[in-house]
Structure formats: C-alpha cells, structure tokens
Design a protein around this motif. Structure first.
Motif, PDB file in Angstrom:
ATOM      1  N   ILE A 203      26.700  65.909  19.202  1.00 30.87           N
ATOM      2  CA  ILE A 203      25.751  66.751  18.463  1.00 30.87           C
ATOM      3  C   ILE A 203      24.841  65.828  17.659  1.00 30.87           C
ATOM      4  CG2 ILE A 203      25.473  68.672  16.849  1.00 30.87           C
ATOM      5  CD1 ILE A 203      28.293  69.553  17.489  1.00 30.87           C
ATOM      6  N   PRO A 204      23.729  65.399  18.226  1.00 31.98           N
ATOM      7  CA  PRO A 204      22.848  64.466  17.533  1.00 31.98           C
ATOM      8  C   PRO A 204      22.311  65.047  16.228  1.00 31.98           C
ATOM      9  CG  PRO A 204      22.283  64.626  19.874  1.00 31.98           C
ATOM     10  CD  PRO A 204      23.254  65.723  19.576  1.00 31.98           C
ATOM     11  N   VAL A 205      22.226  64.199  15.217  1.00 32.47           N
ATOM     12  CA  VAL A 205      21.707  64.632  13.927  1.00 32.47           C
ATOM     13  C   VAL A 205      20.276  65.144  14.058  1.00 32.47           C
ATOM     14  CG1 VAL A 205      21.078  63.861  11.602  1.00 32.47           C
ATOM     15  CG2 VAL A 205      23.234  63.121  12.612  1.00 32.47           C
ATOM     16  N   GLU A 206      19.513  64.558  14.979  1.00 32.88           N
ATOM     17  CA  GLU A 206      18.131  64.983  15.172  1.00 32.88           C
ATOM     18  C   GLU A 206      18.052  66.458  15.552  1.00 32.88           C
ATOM     19  OE1 GLU A 206      18.523  60.667  15.618  1.00 32.88           O
ATOM     20  OE2 GLU A 206      19.543  62.361  16.578  1.00 32.88           O
ATOM     21  N   GLY A 207      18.965  66.886  16.404  1.00 35.55           N
ATOM     22  CA  GLY A 207      19.006  68.298  16.794  1.00 35.55           C
ATOM     23  C   GLY A 207      19.382  69.200  15.639  1.00 35.55           C
ATOM     24  N   VAL A 208      20.328  68.750  14.811  1.00 37.66           N
ATOM     25  CA  VAL A 208      20.741  69.527  13.646  1.00 37.66           C
ATOM     26  C   VAL A 208      19.573  69.679  12.673  1.00 37.66           C
ATOM     27  CG1 VAL A 208      22.304  69.596  11.672  1.00 37.66           C
ATOM     28  CG2 VAL A 208      23.156  68.832  13.894  1.00 37.66           C
ATOM     29  N   MET A 209      18.830  68.594  12.478  1.00 35.56           N
ATOM     30  CA  MET A 209      17.689  68.649  11.556  1.00 35.56           C
ATOM     31  C   MET A 209      16.571  69.541  12.098  1.00 35.56           C
ATOM     32  SD  MET A 209      18.535  67.007   8.831  1.00 35.56           S
ATOM     33  CE  MET A 209      20.139  67.802   9.121  1.00 35.56           C
ATOM     34  N   LYS A 210      16.388  69.548  13.408  1.00 32.88           N
ATOM     35  CA  LYS A 210      15.396  70.437  14.012  1.00 32.88           C
ATOM     36  C   LYS A 210      15.794  71.894  13.800  1.00 32.88           C
ATOM     37  CE  LYS A 210      15.078  70.722  18.554  1.00 32.88           C
ATOM     38  NZ  LYS A 210      14.756  70.377  19.964  1.00 32.88           N
ATOM     39  N   PHE A 211      17.077  72.162  13.930  1.00 32.08           N
ATOM     40  CA  PHE A 211      17.606  73.504  13.695  1.00 32.08           C
ATOM     41  C   PHE A 211      17.431  73.895  12.236  1.00 32.08           C
ATOM     42  CE2 PHE A 211      21.640  76.164  13.196  1.00 32.08           C
ATOM     43  CZ  PHE A 211      21.053  77.324  13.681  1.00 32.08           C
ATOM     44  N   LYS A 212      17.707  72.961  11.346  1.00 36.48           N
ATOM     45  CA  LYS A 212      17.523  73.206   9.913  1.00 36.48           C
ATOM     46  C   LYS A 212      16.081  73.579   9.609  1.00 36.48           C
ATOM     47  CE  LYS A 212      17.824  70.877   5.424  1.00 36.48           C
ATOM     48  NZ  LYS A 212      18.175  69.606   4.726  1.00 36.48           N
ATOM     49  N   ALA A 213      15.145  72.852  10.195  1.00 37.20           N
ATOM     50  CA  ALA A 213      13.729  73.131   9.965  1.00 37.20           C
ATOM     51  C   ALA A 213      13.329  74.495  10.499  1.00 37.20           C
ATOM     52  CB  ALA A 213      12.878  72.040  10.618  1.00 37.20           C
ATOM     53  N   ALA A 214      13.886  74.870  11.654  1.00 39.13           N
ATOM     54  CA  ALA A 214      13.581  76.181  12.238  1.00 39.13           C
ATOM     55  C   ALA A 214      14.085  77.307  11.347  1.00 39.13           C
ATOM     56  CB  ALA A 214      14.187  76.284  13.633  1.00 39.13           C
ATOM     57  N   LEU A 215      15.270  77.140  10.783  1.00 37.51           N
ATOM     58  CA  LEU A 215      15.822  78.145   9.874  1.00 37.51           C
ATOM     59  C   LEU A 215      14.971  78.271   8.611  1.00 37.51           C
ATOM     60  CD1 LEU A 215      19.585  77.200  10.258  1.00 37.51           C
ATOM     61  CD2 LEU A 215      18.638  79.448  10.788  1.00 37.51           C
ATOM     62  N   ALA A 216      14.551  77.138   8.083  1.00 33.47           N
ATOM     63  CA  ALA A 216      13.712  77.156   6.879  1.00 33.47           C
ATOM     64  C   ALA A 216      12.380  77.841   7.167  1.00 33.47           C
ATOM     65  CB  ALA A 216      13.485  75.730   6.389  1.00 33.47           C
ATOM     66  N   ALA A 217      11.802  77.552   8.330  1.00 29.74           N
ATOM     67  CA  ALA A 217      10.526  78.162   8.700  1.00 29.74           C
ATOM     68  C   ALA A 217      10.648  79.666   8.853  1.00 29.74           C
ATOM     69  CB  ALA A 217      10.001  77.541   9.989  1.00 29.74           C
ATOM     70  N   ALA A 218      11.845  80.126   9.259  1.00 27.71           N
ATOM     71  CA  ALA A 218      12.089  81.558   9.438  1.00 27.71           C
ATOM     72  C   ALA A 218      12.524  82.232   8.138  1.00 27.71           C
ATOM     73  CB  ALA A 218      13.146  81.777  10.522  1.00 27.71           C
ATOM     74  N   GLY A 219      12.630  81.457   7.063  1.00 29.46           N
ATOM     75  CA  GLY A 219      13.016  82.025   5.774  1.00 29.46           C
ATOM     76  C   GLY A 219      14.483  82.373   5.657  1.00 29.46           C
ATOM     77  N   LYS A 220      15.323  81.694   6.441  1.00 26.06           N
ATOM     78  CA  LYS A 220      16.759  81.987   6.423  1.00 26.06           C
ATOM     79  C   LYS A 220      17.475  81.116   5.394  1.00 26.06           C
ATOM     80  CE  LYS A 220      16.214  84.916   9.736  1.00 26.06           C
ATOM     81  NZ  LYS A 220      16.400  86.375   9.509  1.00 26.06           N
ATOM     82  N   LYS A 221      18.499  81.698   4.773  1.00 24.25           N
ATOM     83  CA  LYS A 221      19.278  80.955   3.795  1.00 24.25           C
ATOM     84  C   LYS A 221      20.336  80.138   4.513  1.00 24.25           C
ATOM     85  CE  LYS A 221      22.023  81.358  -0.439  1.00 24.25           C
ATOM     86  NZ  LYS A 221      22.611  82.259  -1.460  1.00 24.25           N
ATOM     87  N   ALA A 222      20.139  78.846   4.555  1.00 29.10           N
ATOM     88  CA  ALA A 222      21.081  77.950   5.226  1.00 29.10           C
ATOM     89  C   ALA A 222      21.032  76.593   4.553  1.00 29.10           C
ATOM     90  CB  ALA A 222      20.755  77.818   6.702  1.00 29.10           C
ATOM     91  N   GLU A 223      22.179  75.959   4.467  1.00 29.87           N
ATOM     92  CA  GLU A 223      22.257  74.604   3.952  1.00 29.87           C
ATOM     93  C   GLU A 223      23.045  73.749   4.926  1.00 29.87           C
ATOM     94  OE1 GLU A 223      23.677  74.375  -0.053  1.00 29.87           O
ATOM     95  OE2 GLU A 223      22.190  75.807  -0.827  1.00 29.87           O
ATOM     96  N   PHE A 224      22.759  72.461   4.917  1.00 29.79           N
ATOM     97  CA  PHE A 224      23.433  71.532   5.813  1.00 29.79           C
ATOM     98  C   PHE A 224      23.932  70.326   5.031  1.00 29.79           C
ATOM     99  CE2 PHE A 224      20.856  74.062   8.551  1.00 29.79           C
ATOM    100  CZ  PHE A 224      21.506  74.091   9.778  1.00 29.79           C
ATOM    101  N   VAL A 225      25.118  69.886   5.403  1.00 24.17           N
ATOM    102  CA  VAL A 225      25.656  68.637   4.888  1.00 24.17           C
ATOM    103  C   VAL A 225      25.995  67.779   6.099  1.00 24.17           C
ATOM    104  CG1 VAL A 225      27.455  67.502   3.546  1.00 24.17           C
ATOM    105  CG2 VAL A 225      26.617  69.769   2.851  1.00 24.17           C
ATOM    106  N   VAL A 226      25.417  66.594   6.163  1.00 21.11           N
ATOM    107  CA  VAL A 226      25.739  65.643   7.228  1.00 21.11           C
ATOM    108  C   VAL A 226      26.486  64.476   6.588  1.00 21.11           C
ATOM    109  CG1 VAL A 226      24.843  64.080   8.987  1.00 21.11           C
ATOM    110  CG2 VAL A 226      23.740  66.302   8.615  1.00 21.11           C
ATOM    111  N   TYR A 227      27.711  64.262   7.030  1.00 19.99           N
ATOM    112  CA  TYR A 227      28.521  63.161   6.519  1.00 19.99           C
ATOM    113  C   TYR A 227      28.234  61.938   7.391  1.00 19.99           C
ATOM    114  CZ  TYR A 227      30.820  66.838   3.873  1.00 19.99           C
ATOM    115  OH  TYR A 227      31.067  67.882   3.017  1.00 19.99           O
ATOM    116  N   PRO A 228      27.546  60.941   6.836  1.00 18.09           N
ATOM    117  CA  PRO A 228      26.992  59.858   7.656  1.00 18.09           C
ATOM    118  C   PRO A 228      27.998  59.105   8.518  1.00 18.09           C
ATOM    119  CG  PRO A 228      26.094  59.783   5.434  1.00 18.09           C
ATOM    120  CD  PRO A 228      27.197  60.795   5.417  1.00 18.09           C
ATOM    121  N   ASP A 229      29.197  58.920   8.012  1.00 19.37           N
ATOM    122  CA  ASP A 229      30.161  58.083   8.719  1.00 19.37           C
ATOM    123  C   ASP A 229      31.191  58.862   9.527  1.00 19.37           C
ATOM    124  OD1 ASP A 229      28.954  55.787   7.602  1.00 19.37           O
ATOM    125  OD2 ASP A 229      30.146  56.028   5.771  1.00 19.37           O
ATOM    126  N   SER A 230      31.077  60.191   9.531  1.00 18.73           N
ATOM    127  CA  SER A 230      32.102  61.006  10.199  1.00 18.73           C
ATOM    128  C   SER A 230      31.744  61.314  11.648  1.00 18.73           C
ATOM    129  CB  SER A 230      32.324  62.316   9.450  1.00 18.73           C
ATOM    130  OG  SER A 230      33.205  62.133   8.367  1.00 18.73           O
TER     131      SER A 230
END
Length: 285
Positions: free
Chosen positions: A224-251
């Motif tokens: 699950i590439p971080v780039e894809g997660v961030m793209k999803f995060k941006a799409a949710l924000a653009a749609a006005g959805k309440k979502a938060e993400f935490v990416v643990y860098p070393d996990s």
C-alpha cells in the motif's frame, strides 16, 4: 513483498447462498504460523461475556465472536473486521480488548459461505477470499449490527474497525451505512482495479462516505504505497469528508498484529490510543 490482502485471483460468479462454515476456527490461521509468542497479547475474559455466537443472516446462521462486559446494556458497539486470515485468535483478542473498555465488540466470520481459511496457505486463502462479494459483506455487517442492537448494544453508537482486508472493508462500510458513527481502518487498501464481486475500492466511493474515518498506515508497507494513501486523503478532503490519516514512517504492513514479526509495539499502541480517542470524539464511546 506484496500486501497479503491484495487479491488478484479472478472470481467466478457467486452462487452459494448457504453457510459452509458453521463454527469459528480455533487458535491461529496456518498461514501465519509460527506465532510470535513473545509479543502476542492475550486478554482474559474476567468480567466479560465472550465467545462464539450465531447471527441470523442471508442463507443461515453466521458464526461470529462476541465480547462485552457481563450483563452490559446499551453498550457502544464496534464491528471488528478480520484480516485476510479470518476470525482467528488475534481478532478475538481485539474483541476482548474492546469489551474490557466497555464496548460490545463483534467479529463476524465474513467468509463463512465460501469456506474456512484457517488451515490453508496464502494462495488458497486468496482463492477463497476472492469469492466473497462486497455486497455480501455489507449485508453481513448490517446483520451483525442488528444482532448487537438486540443483545446489549446501542444502535446509536455504532463503530467499525478493520485490519488488512478488513481495513478496506471499513472504508466501504462507511460509505454503505448512514447510521455508522465512526470507523478506523488499519492499513486497508484504498485503490486498485475492481473485480466482478469486488467492483469498487475506497477511492471509488469517496463521495458516498458517511462517517468520519481514521486511517492508520505504515510508511514501509510494500503493498500500500504512501503515495496512494495521500491521493486518497486529498480526494476525501476535496469531497468535504471528515477523515484523518496517520502514517507511521518505519512500520510495515500489519504493524498492529502482535502475533507476527511485522508487529511494531510503539506504533500499534499509539494507533490503538488514537482509535479510542477517535471513537470518543465522534460520539461512539
């Protein structure tokens, strides 16, 4: 290494309607053996009502694991969605952890019509799971929530959390059930090509997501590439959805799975703490 919840087996048309798996498996799935006993967390049942239950669902009675405070009433309810390995001991233990905190937690065996994956290797597990329609899963989760509401749960305080395969399902269920209060998705796939039985991924249902969802991901997750997660995060924000993400860098993937070498204690505990805060913040607890 490919994310174990990624399925590329092409399914045939779903036509089974009755349950072929009538009871939950015991212990851990064969595909995850040997278990890392030094890090495995085991939660006792003192003060709890815990064990297997049967949930009326389309095609028969679906096995599920339920844990709740003994004699509890009007409890906040959390649907716990399995990893690709089914409802084995780790998922059951997660239910008991929730119950110790005052929740009614229930983990339905969502592959029960297609077969028991406990004794199978990864290739055979993927073949079973590829036969599980998303529509069936959504219905089974609805039936689990309805059962919980009649057996000590508060239908107005419903949450969901899922791991690996169940992380993707968490996002989809947030788009399915308008009564859901909150969700927490642990390293669930967010994009990719659909299949006949799993036609959409979370990226495809952004505008339909009803509930606030927290996504917990590993920065070293090879599937699950971080780039894809961030793209999803941006799409949710653009749609006005309440979502938060935490990416643990070393996990890596499955950093919450304390019975596997992928476990990262610090990040797993932090994620669990954030999950509890998310549920409280959004009116579940």
């Amino acid at each position: 290494m490919r994310d174990p919840d990624f399925i590329n087996f092409q399914p045939t048309k779903f036509n089974r309607r009755e349950f072929v798996m009538t009871t939950l498996a015991t212990g851990f799935a064969a595909a995850v053996q040997p278990v890392s006993a030094q890090t495995q967390i085991t939660t006792d049942t003192a003060g709890l009502t815990a064990g297997e239950v049967k949930i009326p669902a389309k095609g028969g009675d679906m096995p599920a694991y339920r844990a709740m405070p003994a004699n509890g009433k009007n409890l906040p309810t959390v649907l716990v969605v399995q990893e690709i390995f089914g409802v084995h001991e780790h998922i059951k233990d997660v239910c008991r952890r929730f119950a110790k905190l005052g929740y009614l937690a229930i983990a339905p065996e969502l592959y029960a019509r297609q077969g028991d994956v406990a004794g199978k290797g990864m290739d055979d597990i993927r073949k079973v799971v590829a036969q599980v329609p998303d529509a069936q899963v959504m219905g089974d989760l609805d039936d689990s929530a309805a059962w919980a509401a009649k057996n000590g749960g508060d239908p107005n305080k419903l949450a969901i959390t899922g791991f690996c395969w169940g992380g993707r399902i968490t996002w989809l269920y947030a788009a399915h059930n308008p009564k859901l209060k909150a969700g927490v998705a642990w390293y669930g796939r967010v994009e990719g090509a659909g299949t006949e039985l799993q036609p959409k991924n979370p990226m495809d249902v952004v505008t339909s997501i009803n509930a606030p969802v927290l996504g917990l991901y590993g920065g070293q997750d090879a599937g699950i590439p971080v780039e894809g997660v961030m793209k999803f995060k941006a799409a949710l924000a653009a749609a006005g959805k309440k979502a938060e993400f935490v990416v643990y860098p070393d996990s890596p993937h499955a950093f919450h799975a304390d019975y596997r070498p992928s476990y990262r204690e610090k990040d797993a505990k932090d994620g669990w703490s954030k999950l509890l805060a998310w549920f409280k913040q959004n009116g579940v607890a």
